[in-house]
Write a protein that holds these residues in place. Structure first.
Motif, PDB file in Angstrom:
ATOM      1  N   HIS A 206       0.815  -1.218   0.000  1.00 61.13           N
ATOM      2  CA  HIS A 206       0.000   0.000   0.000  1.00 61.13           C
ATOM      3  C   HIS A 206       0.846   1.265   0.000  1.00 61.13           C
TER       4      HIS A 206
ATOM      5  N   HIS B 527      -9.230  -3.484   1.524  1.00 62.18           N
ATOM      6  CA  HIS B 527      -8.005  -3.359   0.730  1.00 62.18           C
ATOM      7  C   HIS B 527      -6.738  -3.729   1.502  1.00 62.18           C
ATOM      8  N   HIS B 528      -5.843  -2.751   1.667  1.00 62.71           N
ATOM      9  CA  HIS B 528      -4.535  -3.104   2.206  1.00 62.71           C
ATOM     10  C   HIS B 528      -4.567  -3.458   3.687  1.00 62.71           C
ATOM     11  N   ARG B 531      -5.080  -8.582   3.414  1.00 65.62           N
ATOM     12  CA  ARG B 531      -4.893  -9.254   2.133  1.00 65.62           C
ATOM     13  C   ARG B 531      -4.996 -10.761   2.279  1.00 65.62           C
ATOM     14  N   ASP B 588     -11.459  -5.052  -4.372  1.00 58.83           N
ATOM     15  CA  ASP B 588     -10.646  -5.593  -3.298  1.00 58.83           C
ATOM     16  C   ASP B 588     -10.185  -6.994  -3.698  1.00 58.83           C
ATOM     17  N   TYR B 589      -9.151  -7.486  -3.056  1.00 60.67           N
ATOM     18  CA  TYR B 589      -8.797  -8.874  -3.279  1.00 60.67           C
ATOM     19  C   TYR B 589      -8.192  -9.462  -2.021  1.00 60.67           C
ATOM     20  N   GLY B 590      -8.232 -10.749  -1.889  1.00 64.45           N
ATOM     21  CA  GLY B 590      -7.694 -11.346  -0.671  1.00 64.45           C
ATOM     22  C   GLY B 590      -7.530 -12.846  -0.772  1.00 64.45           C
ATOM     23  N   LEU B 636      -1.102 -13.091  -5.693  1.00 61.36           N
ATOM     24  CA  LEU B 636      -0.867 -11.703  -5.278  1.00 61.36           C
ATOM     25  C   LEU B 636      -0.237 -10.888  -6.408  1.00 61.36           C
TER      26      LEU B 636
END
Lengths: 407, 675
Positions: A206, B527-528, B531, B588-590, B636
């Motif tokens: 980020h 988001h960050h 993850r 978003d991703y995870g 990722l």
């Protein structure tokens, strides 16, 4: 000596499911793969040129290379560090090839510290030899984004206002260990117009996203080695200058290459100034480039004169930098139905069958080219297409310029 | 949805003939599908169970459709009651609603006569009469389900209302909690103090204003006719604490006068006190309890049933303004009414001490509700449509069974994605091929190798201690900071704040927390901030608990749900909640890593929501740690590639034109999966 050499063997390393990468889409477009999106973005980037804008031709760039523990990871072969340094050699070569009047410097970061590997300089050889040496340095600890950027900033902020100040970070770790709030530093960097770009080797971080967004740089994460190379190539082209950067005239010297032979009585062997500080290399040589201002001798161009500080270049160098200023117009994609005139590809001479056609606007005429040809030529940065056409003898005045400039 | 805040354009949708205004210029296909199902439910005037992943704009779909429905058929649906769990969630709803209303105002040019009311926290305290007139009411579950509050707030809501329970995956537990009563020594002491106060107040009034007490007595003789009339004429939402039968009868003579009632309560309290003086655990049913109380202190069942109502009347007569002081006695009287009214669905467990501290005497009487349908029954009966919706409701058929209602629609929607942004992996083996499991017998020597976890606090402390001894913590600390959730709320929120700070400035961190904890349910890691979620083990409830055992037995006997089925269902919905924390939208991703080989079994996997299930490929069922790392790395990197809105358009994000194409409508039809 206990575990290290064993890990290095491939069969001892991690088990990789390489076939996983090749994923077929059963449901058609519903599950569009990431590759597809990446490909589209790439094509866009290739076609996208800045048009006729001012470019930061004189670039001062610091490359920050992460040499933390994570660089020992073997997902790039043989490991991240070796692979990165090799690609960096290629990058430095390309960089000076395309930007002869620019400079580059290398910073490495590990163990929460940053150190300068090489200072800002215009000689690729020095950097490349530094890379060769760096391969053996151990990777350890965590990187510090703050310290590296701070170090780069200390030098870059003294560079004249007309230069493009850039930092390129090769970031392998997922974390950074900083002594102070990095957001303050980002603000300072922004104020100093230092553009920071990041190439990530593992995943999106980020703080890098913010860093690049704020300073106007780009942020990419590699997929594999070839993608890494592509991303580096992207940084070879000079970026558009910000509208607020200064303009100024620069004094340059264009030394003539004097060739002398041993038989010539007048010629005396002399030291090249660029070799003074390096211990190895050739010592006395005959002939070379002599600075028109102070007659210091150099064996290579471009270089900044060690004695009087004049930038020494050759005319072809300048011309090569120059071509970035007049890029070709952007290629356009249009549906086949809209194409007027004959329906065959100007490159492969085949019939146009795809749904869309790429239009290349030249100054004298417009070409339509089929997508496979474009994708193929993309591999060679657009060079192949034009050359193949040229060799077919269809060369036009508008095209010559591009070919000449070594597109 | 808020990721794509648009500026000017809006959509006008035609959903099976209903004109719906949608305040965004793009729509997700699943939203369209969701609205379609919702409309069919409203048309049928029935109840619905709808599962749609979080981050796909459930709230706005619900609001725009129901508001449109209300405007088009003002006589069919008069009111929307939107229930959510937490204050931030309620505020989110209000925000969306505001956007929608602005659009309506702009579109129709008139200032909309829609009145929306949000009851969130004490600072926006409710003004009772307004509820009746509001078109939309947004508040917490408890306002509708908890009989104590519902009576004050929701009693007069019209029958033709649509009730929406958002984030309803825990609704059964909310129902049970709202009906259960726990009585400790402290509560009894407080109640006795309350009784004393009552007695002195009665004495005082008797001296000054005897007429008032007489008047009350007269009313009691006439019985609760008033309430009965109201219920028959269908004005009120029925209160489960005030069962139908007692409305028909007059209050029994033994508690009719104020003094008698106070004496009665005193006796009851003494009895409870004596019951708490025990050395071993006692479990009994309501009839057993009633029999015992009759034998020991001669308290009949009938007056007990009137306790709650009688106390309320008394408090009203005595004109006591601050009812909060009387929470103790109110609780006791509610307990009295419930225990004497329901012979089924409740159990009484008296424990002399807590399991954790067997040496310290701390007797508790758990009067525990085992049937969530008791609390929610009035809601289903009263309102014409009740929608239960959440991101994780799988398996869909279990909710209608445990809540005892018959839905007209049950559907699960998948998330249409332009890129596969979730990556569920089941890690079943270590690199040495030894199975990973936190099953009871293997727990002691279980050595997990990766990061973020949800489990029980105490167990977590043990694990963290052993990780420390084995040097795992040190290993992690070389890469990331470690934060731990603790039972202490202040500590946890501090850890959470620091965790987010570490994520923000690139330091990187791991948050160790427990399933069913505060973090695993209510906090989003957008988001960050998140993850990857790594679930160690399957989050079963504490199965040794007597309350749970009683509930399982009840479920088996009443609803034919086997113990194991319910436990797995419960564990999997928590697991789904935990891993769902990381994905809060389409951009978003995870990673979702299930570190336990038991997840690979069909009975577990099959209970995950469909939107997670469909991304678990056969190949990722029983991975080793190395393989997992490989796959995660790949994932990722892929996700870090630039992703813009244009890439979504036409696939997972639609304009009006795209929506109307034949091909897309066909695709949309496949999104909803009828259970």
């Amino acid at each position: 000596m206990d575990e290290e050499p064993e890990r290095a063997k491939r069969w001892e390393g991690g088990y990789e499911r390489t076939w996983e990468v090749l994923k077929e889409d059963e449901t058609g477009s519903l599950k569009a793969t990431v590759e597809d999106i990446v490909f589209k973005a790439k094509r866009k980037r290739v076609f996208e040129s800045y048009g006729k804008v001012r470019l930061g031709m004189m670039r001062h760039m610091f490359v920050v290379i992460d040499t933390s523990r994570t660089m020992e990871d073997q997902d790039l072969k043989p490991n991240r560090l070796t692979s990165t340094l090799k690609l960096m050699e290629y990058f430095v070569d390309e960089y000076f090839d395309q930007n002869p009047i620019s400079q580059i410097g290398i910073i490495t970061t590990r163990n929460k510290r940053a150190e300068k590997l090489t200072d800002l300089a215009g000689n690729p050889k020095k950097h490349i030899s530094a890379f060769k040496k760096a391969v053996d340095t151990p990777c350890a600890g965590e990187p510090s984004l703050y310290n590296s950027l701070n170090l780069a900033m200390q030098t870059l902020k003294h560079m004249p206002g007309h230069t493009s100040r850039e930092v390129l970070v090769i970031f392998s770790s997922l974390t950074t260990c900083d002594p102070a709030n990095i957001y303050e530093l980002i603000k300072t960097l922004k104020g100093l117009k230092i553009r920071v770009s990041v190439i990530g080797l593992s995943a999106e971080v980020h703080v890098c996203t913010i860093l690049t967004r704020e300073t106007g740089g780009t942020y990419h994460v590699i997929l594999d080695e070839s993608h890494f190379r592509e991303l580096l190539t992207f940084h070879v082209k000079p970026p558009p200058a910000s509208s607020s950067s200064e303009c100024s005239l620069i004094r340059m010297g264009f030394p003539q290459h004097t060739i002398a032979s041993v038989s010539d009585q007048d010629s005396k062997p002399s030291f090249s100034m660029s070799h003074l500080d390096s211990n190895g290399g050739p010592g006395l040589t005959l002939g070379g480039y002599y600075c028109p201002q102070c007659r210091a001798k150099y064996t290579e161009l471009p270089v900044e004169c060690k004695v009087c500080g004049l930038t020494l270049v050759s005319a072809p160098h300048l011309a090569r930098s120059f071509h970035h200023l007049f890029p070709m117009d952007a290629f356009q994609e249009m549906p086949l139905e809209d194409v007027q005139g004959e329906r065959f590809c100007q490159a492969c001479q085949g019939e146009l069958k795809d749904k869309s056609v790429i239009i290349i606007p030249f100054s004298t005429s417009v070409w339509s080219v089929c997508t496979p040809c474009i994708d193929f030529s993309r591999l060679f940065d657009g060079a192949l297409l034009l050359i193949s056409v040229c060799s077919a003898g269809v060369c036009m005045s508008g095209l010559q310029q591009h070919v000449l400039c070594g597109v | 949805m808020c990721e794509f805040v648009s500026t000017a354009a809006f959509l006008r949708l035609n959903i099976e003939g209903l004109l719906v205004y949608f305040p965004y210029d793009y729509i997700y296909p699943e939203q369209y599908s969701y609205m379609l199902e919702l409309k069919r439910t409203l048309d049928a005037k029935g109840h619905g169970v709808l599962e749609m992943p979080s981050g796909t704009g459930k709230t706005i779909s619900l609001l725009s459709l129901i508001v449109a429905y209300q405007r088009t058929y003002p006589l069919e649906v008069t009111k929307l009651i939107y229930c959510s769990r937490t204050v931030p969630e309620i505020e989110k709803v209000v925000e969306e609603l505001r956007k929608l209303m602005e659009f309506y105002a702009k579109e129709t040019g008139e200032n909309s006569h829609f009145l929306a009311l949000a009851l969130s926290s004490r600072k926006n305290l409710c003004v009772h009469p307004e509820i009746i007139h509001a078109n939309i009411v947004v508040y917490s579950y408890h306002y509708l389900l908890d009989p104590k509050i519902a009576d004050l707030v929701s009693k007069e809501l019209a029958k033709k209302s649509v009730v929406v329970f958002d984030e309803a995956h825990n609704i059964d537990n909310v129902c049970i909690d709202s009906m259960s009563v726990n009585i400790t020594r402290r509560i009894i002491d407080r109640s006795q103090a309350n009784v004393e106060t009552l007695q002195t107040t009665i004495q005082k009034i008797k001296e000054t204003d005897a007429a008032k007490l007489k008047e009350e007595y007269r009313r009691l003789v006439e019985g609760l006719k008033e309430a009965n009339v109201a219920r028959e004429t269908d004005i009120y939402l029925s209160n489960p604490v005030l069962p139908d039968e007692i409305l028909q009868e007059a209050i029994p003579g033994s508690i009719r006068t104020a003094e008698h009632f106070v004496g009665f309560m005193k006796r009851f309290l003494e009895y409870l006190k004596s019951r708490l003086r025990i050395q071993h655990v006692v479990q009994e049913s309501s009839p057993q309890f009633l029999k015992d109380i009759f034998e020991k202190v001669c308290i009949d069942r009938k007056p007990l049933r009137f306790c709650a109502e009688r106390l309320r009347m008394l408090l009203r007569t005595l004109e006591i303004a601050d009812i909060t002081d009387f929470s103790g006695i109110t609780l006791i009287s509610n307990f009295a009414t419930l225990v004497s009214t329901y012979s089924k669905g409740f159990t009484i467990i008296i424990e002399p001490f807590e399991d954790k501290t067997p040496t310290i005497a701390n007797p508790v009487l758990h009067f525990s509700c085992m049937d969530p349908s008791i609390a929610i029954k009035p809601v289903f009966e009263r309102f014409q449509s009740v929608i239960i919706t959440s991101g994780t409701l799988s398996p869909l058929d279990i909710y209608p069974r445990i809540l005892d209602f018959r839905p007209v629609t049950t559907a699960s929607f998948t998330m249409t994605l332009a890129r596969t942004c979730l990556c569920p992996l089941i890690v079943g083996r270590g690199n040495d091929q030894v199975a990973i499991s936190s099953k009871f017998e293997t727990r002691e020597d279980f050595v997990p190798e990766i990061d973020k976890r949800f489990f029980f606090y105490v167990y977590m402390e043990n694990i963290v201690a052993s990780w420390y001894e084995q040097g795992i913590l040190e290993n992690i600390q070389r890469n990331k900071l470690i934060f731990i959730e603790t039972p202490d709320a202040a500590e946890t929120s501090m850890a959470l704040e620091k965790y987010q700070e570490a994520c923000e400035n690139g330091r990187g961190a791991i948050l160790l927390s427990v399933a069913r904890g505060k973090v695993s349910e209510g906090i989003d890691f957008v988001h960050h901030y998140g993850r990857a979620v790594i679930m160690f083990g399957v989050p079963y409830v504490y199965t040794q608990s007597r309350i749970l055992k009683a509930r399982l037995e009840y479920l088996r006997d009443q609803f034919q749900i086997r113990e194991n089925d319910f436990l797995t269902f419960d564990a999997m919905r928590h697991a789904a909640q935990c891993v769902g924390r990381a994905i809060r939208g389409k951009t978003d991703y995870g990673l979702m890593i299930f570190a336990d080989k038991r997840y690979a079994r069909a009975d577990k996997r099959g209970k995950l929501p469909r939107w997670i299930q469909e991304h678990i490929s056969d190949g990722s069922l029983n991975l080793t740690i190395d393989e997992t790392i490989q796959l995660s790395k790949h994932f990722l990197r892929q996700m870090a590639q630039p992703f813009r809105r244009e890439d979504q358009l036409g696939l997972s994000l639609l304009t009006l034109d795209q929506l109307q194409s034949e091909e897309m409508l066909q695709k949309i039809a496949q999104i909803a999966h009828q259970a």
